[in-house]
Write an enzyme that holds these catalytic residues in place. Structure first.
Site, PDB file in Angstrom:
ATOM      1  N   GLU A  63      27.880 -46.601  85.068  1.00 45.56           N
ATOM      2  CA  GLU A  63      29.166 -46.707  85.790  1.00 45.56           C
ATOM      3  C   GLU A  63      29.690 -48.137  85.798  1.00 45.56           C
ATOM      4  O   GLU A  63      30.297 -48.571  86.776  1.00 45.56           O
ATOM      5  CB  GLU A  63      29.043 -46.197  87.237  1.00 45.56           C
ATOM      6  CG  GLU A  63      28.586 -44.778  87.387  1.00 45.56           C
ATOM      7  CD  GLU A  63      29.390 -43.806  86.570  1.00 45.56           C
ATOM      8  OE1 GLU A  63      30.551 -44.102  86.248  1.00 45.56           O
ATOM      9  OE2 GLU A  63      28.826 -42.753  86.227  1.00 45.56           O
TER      10      GLU A  63
HETATM   11  C1  LIG Z   1      20.077 -43.364  81.939  1.00 50.23           C
HETATM   12  C2  LIG Z   1      21.518 -43.518  81.602  1.00 50.23           C
HETATM   13  C3  LIG Z   1      22.410 -42.534  81.970  1.00 50.23           C
HETATM   14  C4  LIG Z   1      23.753 -42.635  81.605  1.00 50.23           C
HETATM   15  N1  LIG Z   1      24.609 -41.607  81.895  1.00 50.23           N
HETATM   16  C5  LIG Z   1      25.852 -41.623  81.353  1.00 50.23           C
HETATM   17  C6  LIG Z   1      26.717 -40.491  81.477  1.00 50.23           C
HETATM   18  O1  LIG Z   1      26.374 -39.497  82.117  1.00 50.23           O
HETATM   19  N2  LIG Z   1      27.920 -40.531  80.865  1.00 50.23           N
HETATM   20  C7  LIG Z   1      28.338 -41.604  80.159  1.00 50.23           C
HETATM   21  O2  LIG Z   1      29.434 -41.561  79.627  1.00 50.23           O
HETATM   22  N3  LIG Z   1      27.558 -42.704  80.037  1.00 50.23           N
HETATM   23  C8  LIG Z   1      26.329 -42.728  80.607  1.00 50.23           C
HETATM   24  N4  LIG Z   1      25.517 -43.825  80.490  1.00 50.23           N
HETATM   25  C9  LIG Z   1      25.997 -44.965  79.717  1.00 50.23           C
HETATM   26  C10 LIG Z   1      26.269 -46.192  80.555  1.00 50.23           C
HETATM   27  O3  LIG Z   1      27.436 -46.029  81.296  1.00 50.23           O
HETATM   28  C11 LIG Z   1      26.293 -47.377  79.592  1.00 50.23           C
HETATM   29  O4  LIG Z   1      24.963 -47.593  79.160  1.00 50.23           O
HETATM   30  C12 LIG Z   1      26.867 -48.621  80.242  1.00 50.23           C
HETATM   31  O5  LIG Z   1      28.237 -48.476  80.457  1.00 50.23           O
HETATM   32  C13 LIG Z   1      26.636 -49.875  79.374  1.00 50.23           C
HETATM   33  O6  LIG Z   1      27.015 -49.652  78.054  1.00 50.23           O
HETATM   34  P1  LIG Z   1      25.997 -50.034  76.872  1.00 50.23           P
HETATM   35  O7  LIG Z   1      24.707 -49.368  77.140  1.00 50.23           O
HETATM   36  O8  LIG Z   1      26.662 -49.736  75.576  1.00 50.23           O
HETATM   37  O9  LIG Z   1      25.760 -51.590  77.037  1.00 50.23           O
HETATM   38  P2  LIG Z   1      26.727 -52.752  76.506  1.00 50.23           P
HETATM   39  O10 LIG Z   1      28.135 -52.417  76.840  1.00 50.23           O
HETATM   40  O11 LIG Z   1      26.386 -53.042  75.102  1.00 50.23           O
HETATM   41  O12 LIG Z   1      26.272 -53.961  77.424  1.00 50.23           O
HETATM   42  C14 LIG Z   1      25.107 -54.755  77.151  1.00 50.23           C
HETATM   43  C15 LIG Z   1      25.144 -55.992  78.043  1.00 50.23           C
HETATM   44  O13 LIG Z   1      26.282 -56.792  77.707  1.00 50.23           O
HETATM   45  C16 LIG Z   1      27.097 -57.016  78.838  1.00 50.23           C
HETATM   46  N5  LIG Z   1      28.499 -56.955  78.451  1.00 50.23           N
HETATM   47  C17 LIG Z   1      29.091 -56.053  77.632  1.00 50.23           C
HETATM   48  N6  LIG Z   1      30.399 -56.297  77.527  1.00 50.23           N
HETATM   49  C18 LIG Z   1      30.663 -57.369  78.296  1.00 50.23           C
HETATM   50  C19 LIG Z   1      31.840 -58.111  78.603  1.00 50.23           C
HETATM   51  N7  LIG Z   1      33.019 -57.768  78.128  1.00 50.23           N
HETATM   52  N8  LIG Z   1      31.717 -59.169  79.425  1.00 50.23           N
HETATM   53  C20 LIG Z   1      30.530 -59.515  79.962  1.00 50.23           C
HETATM   54  N9  LIG Z   1      29.387 -58.848  79.711  1.00 50.23           N
HETATM   55  C21 LIG Z   1      29.452 -57.794  78.888  1.00 50.23           C
HETATM   56  C22 LIG Z   1      26.771 -55.903  79.824  1.00 50.23           C
HETATM   57  O14 LIG Z   1      27.017 -56.298  81.162  1.00 50.23           O
HETATM   58  C23 LIG Z   1      25.287 -55.668  79.528  1.00 50.23           C
HETATM   59  O15 LIG Z   1      24.508 -56.553  80.284  1.00 50.23           O
HETATM   60  C24 LIG Z   1      24.193 -43.770  80.904  1.00 50.23           C
HETATM   61  C25 LIG Z   1      23.289 -44.789  80.597  1.00 50.23           C
HETATM   62  C26 LIG Z   1      21.975 -44.661  80.915  1.00 50.23           C
HETATM   63  C27 LIG Z   1      21.024 -45.767  80.530  1.00 50.23           C
END
Ligand SMILES: Cc1cc2nc3c(=O)[nH]c(=O)nc-3n(C[C@H](O)[C@H](O)[C@H](O)COP(=O)(O)OP(=O)(O)OC[C@H]3O[C@@H](n4cnc5c(N)ncnc54)[C@H](O)[C@@H]3O)c2cc1C
Length: 601
Positions: free
Chosen positions: A444
């Site tokens: 989220e």
């Molecule tokens: C167990 C689990 C359940 C989930 N359930 C759902 C679900 O039901 N539905 C759904 O749609 N998604 C779901 N998610 C996905 C979740 O919302 C994403 O993992 C999350 O939004 C982060 O995206 P990412 O994993 O691609 O990380 P990234 O976006 O790649 O982020 C990696 C790191 O970089 C940082 N970062 C990235 N962009 C920026 C920026 N612009 N500025 C500063 N810092 C930045 C982030 O803060 C983080 O620390 C789930 C994830 C997990 C692990």
């Protein structure tokens, strides 16, 4: 596996105190939509929810953690206990409770719903996950769905016959939803053909209901790039054809092996591999993200509650352990012939317990304040009150999501620490709650994204209207506290921290207007932390005021009120002074990591 020791999950006395002595939730019952509710109806709901959480959800938590879902023959098999648990949660009425009677609800204030849900979350976070996702999906369809979509999908979700998901994330589109690639093309029958892949979709498949409806973000063929080209679709795993349900070409491509929330599968889903996945548009084309924000904002409050609940169950476990675990003797009585003391008698153990109490009860109070504003935003009769509450809720949401996630993780680590070596063993539950808690700072919107949201949008929205409303709320609390005889130093410290935050916000906004956006936002995570410390200090001052009032009334529970005052004292002594340092980092745009080049690491 032995049965877990009984755990209250949340303190009932604290819940009553927060609802009735701190928030005065009964003020909401004077609003026309909430007129059918009273302290008695609230007590009945809380009673049944607590009972279910303690007797049914909590005893299955460890078993679900130890036996995560299995992926076999293209389907996901979840823990068998979930069938009865989900039905039991649906029977509690929480899926529709806050909704209007037209969709089977009773207009229960969210403030009450939130605290009832927190018992379920603390009992078994994964099991609650299905309910929370379904509730959010159904609400989205209620507000934005066409009559056919509502009739076909929403009603079954609200009745608990099917479950829902939010399907946003793709491998290249996590924090950056502007990069969503899943495609939608119009079909002659009015539906859309969906093609693409989603990752991490929680509850994306299960075997205790016959269908799952995915609220899916996709880009209509030819739509512009970025967030404005994204639309929202209801995409069922099985679609209705006549009286039958037929497969809808949504397939599970894999299960993520997670470290926590192990009763709730998070999946890779493929849509339209055979070119036959149908979706139905929800809301206007290109408005998908705007619609989804309703679900995401509700989900962010829910994540904050997850954080409080997960820290709470661990805190109560640590408290019980500290009362009964004998180890060592007081520093001034080392005579080995004396029996050992329970570890709660060591000051450092009480430090760890008090910090947990301050985080858990401060966090709950913050979440209830945010929910209270959501109730006003949705139900106050006059537009000005609704708008003010809505702005305040917007401001509080990133804080209410992040504080319990980040500090909750610390609180969970302290619960483990109190168990000493036993805490490091999987025979005891604190390690599993620590694993569960970690997700709350990631899903989220990560903490980093919440910081950018608070500083880059929420705090400056409406030319500072939200911040002004927050200042008014804090001022009212300071006034209450002074009248109740709360320590003047705490009142002054809160006013000082608030002024510091307001001045800093204006300075940073001016920096942004001058084009120095990077310097403005550089310490957004520290800015978020500053506001978290401040907002929780506000909630602790309010609790201190209610505690002093209770003591003056001679109300039952002197120990309870004294504990509240000690926790408030702790927050003002240990946390509030950090506001000055955090403000300095933001103000000076301290540049260690800004100038640190990737190749220097
Ligand atoms: C167990 C689990 C359940 C989930 N359930 C759902 C679900 O039901 N539905 C759904 O749609 N998604 C779901 N998610 C996905 C979740 O919302 C994403 O993992 C999350 O939004 C982060 O995206 P990412 O994993 O691609 O990380 P990234 O976006 O790649 O982020 C990696 C790191 O970089 C940082 N970062 C990235 N962009 C920026 C920026 N612009 N500025 C500063 N810092 C930045 C982030 O803060 C983080 O620390 C789930 C994830 C997990 C692990």
């Amino acid at each position: 596996m032995s049965a877990p020791r009984p755990n209250p999950l949340l303190s009932d006395r604290d819940v009553d105190f927060q609802l009735h002595e701190v928030q005065a939730v009964s003020r909401l019952f004077s609003l026309p939509d909430f007129a059918d509710h009273s302290r008695d109806t609230v007590s009945l709901l809380l009673e049944s929810t607590r009972r279910f959480a303690r007797a049914e959800l909590y005893p299955t938590y460890r078993a679900m953690d130890e036996a995560p879902p299995v992926f076999e023959h293209g389907r996901v098999r979840v823990h068998p206990a979930l069938r009865a648990l989900y039905a039991g949660m649906v029977d509690l009425g929480l899926l529709t409770a806050t909704r209007p009677p037209e969709v089977g609800g009773q207009h229960l204030p969210l403030t009450v719903h939130a605290v009832a849900s927190a018992y379920l979350m603390a009992g078994n976070l994964s099991a609650y996950g299905y309910l929370g996702l379904t509730l959010g999906a159904a609400h989205l369809l209620e507000v934005f769905g066409s009559p056919w979509v509502r009739d076909t999908f929403m009603t079954r979700l609200y009745r608990g016959e099917w479950t829902g998901t939010m399907a946003l994330t793709e491998p290249q589109a996590g924090s950056s939803l502007a990069d969503v690639k899943t495609r939608a093309t119009p079909a002659p029958d009015g539906s859309w053909r969906i093609q693409g892949s989603k990752i991490f979709i929680s509850g994306g498949d299960q075997d205790f209901t016959e269908n799952v409806v995915h609220l899916t973000l996709a880009r209509i063929e030819g739509a512009e790039g970025g967030t404005r080209g994204i639309s929202l679709f209801a995409v069922p795993s099985r679609r209705p054809e006549g009286d039958a349900l037929v497969p809808n070409d949504v397939s599970v491509a894999g299960v993520i092996h997670k470290i926590g929330w192990r009763g709730l599968p998070s999946l890779v889903l493929n849509y339209g591999e055979a070119g036959d996945c149908r979706g139905w548009l929800v809301g206007q084309p290109g408005r998908g993200l705007a619609c989804m924000f309703q679900m995401m904002n509700e989900a962010r409050i829910m994540v904050g509650l997850n954080g409080v609940a997960t820290a709470s169950v661990a805190y109560h476990e640590a408290l019980a352990y500290a009362r009964e675990r004998p180890q060592g003797r007081p520093a001034w009585a080392k005579d080995a012939s004396r029996p050992q003391s329970p570890i709660i008698e060591h000051a450092d153990v009480r430090r760890m317990l008090l910090r947990q109490k301050a985080i858990v009860e401060g966090g709950l109070s913050l979440l209830l304040s945010a929910s209270y504003q959501a109730d006003l935003a949705g139900h106050a009769p006059d537009a000005a009150t609704r708008e003010r509450a809505s702005r305040l809720l917007d401001l509080l949401t990133p804080i209410a999501k992040t504080f319990p996630a980040e500090k909750g993780f610390e609180s969970n680590a302290l619960a483990l620490q109190i168990h000493g070596g036993y805490g490091y063993s999987s025979e005891y539950s604190p390690e599993s709650w620590l694993r569960d808690q970690k997700l709350n700072s990631i899903h989220e919107g990560t903490t980093g994204i919440q910081g950018l949201d608070l500083l880059g949008r929420k705090v400056i929205a409406g030319e500072g209207a939200a911040l002004r409303a927050f200042q008014e709320e804090v001022d009212a609390t300071v006034e209450r506290a002074r009248a109740a005889g709360v320590e003047a130093a705490w009142c002054d410290a809160l006013r000082g921290a608030l002024d510091e935050a307001a001045t800093l916000t204006m300075e940073l906004a001016a920096r942004g207007l001058a084009g120095e956006v990077e310097a403005m936002l550089r310490h957004s995570a520290d800015f978020l932390e500053l506001f978290s410390v401040l907002a929780v200090a506000w909630r602790w001052l309010d609790q201190a005021a209610a505690a002093r009032e209770g003591l003056k009334r001679g109300a039952d529970g002197q120990d309870f009120y004294e504990g509240k005052l000690a926790a408030a004292q702790y927050w003002f002594a240990v946390e509030v002074p950090r506001v000055a340092l955090l403000a300095k980092l933001c103000r000076t745009a301290e540049d260690s990591y800004a100038r640190m080049r990737p190749e220097w690491f």
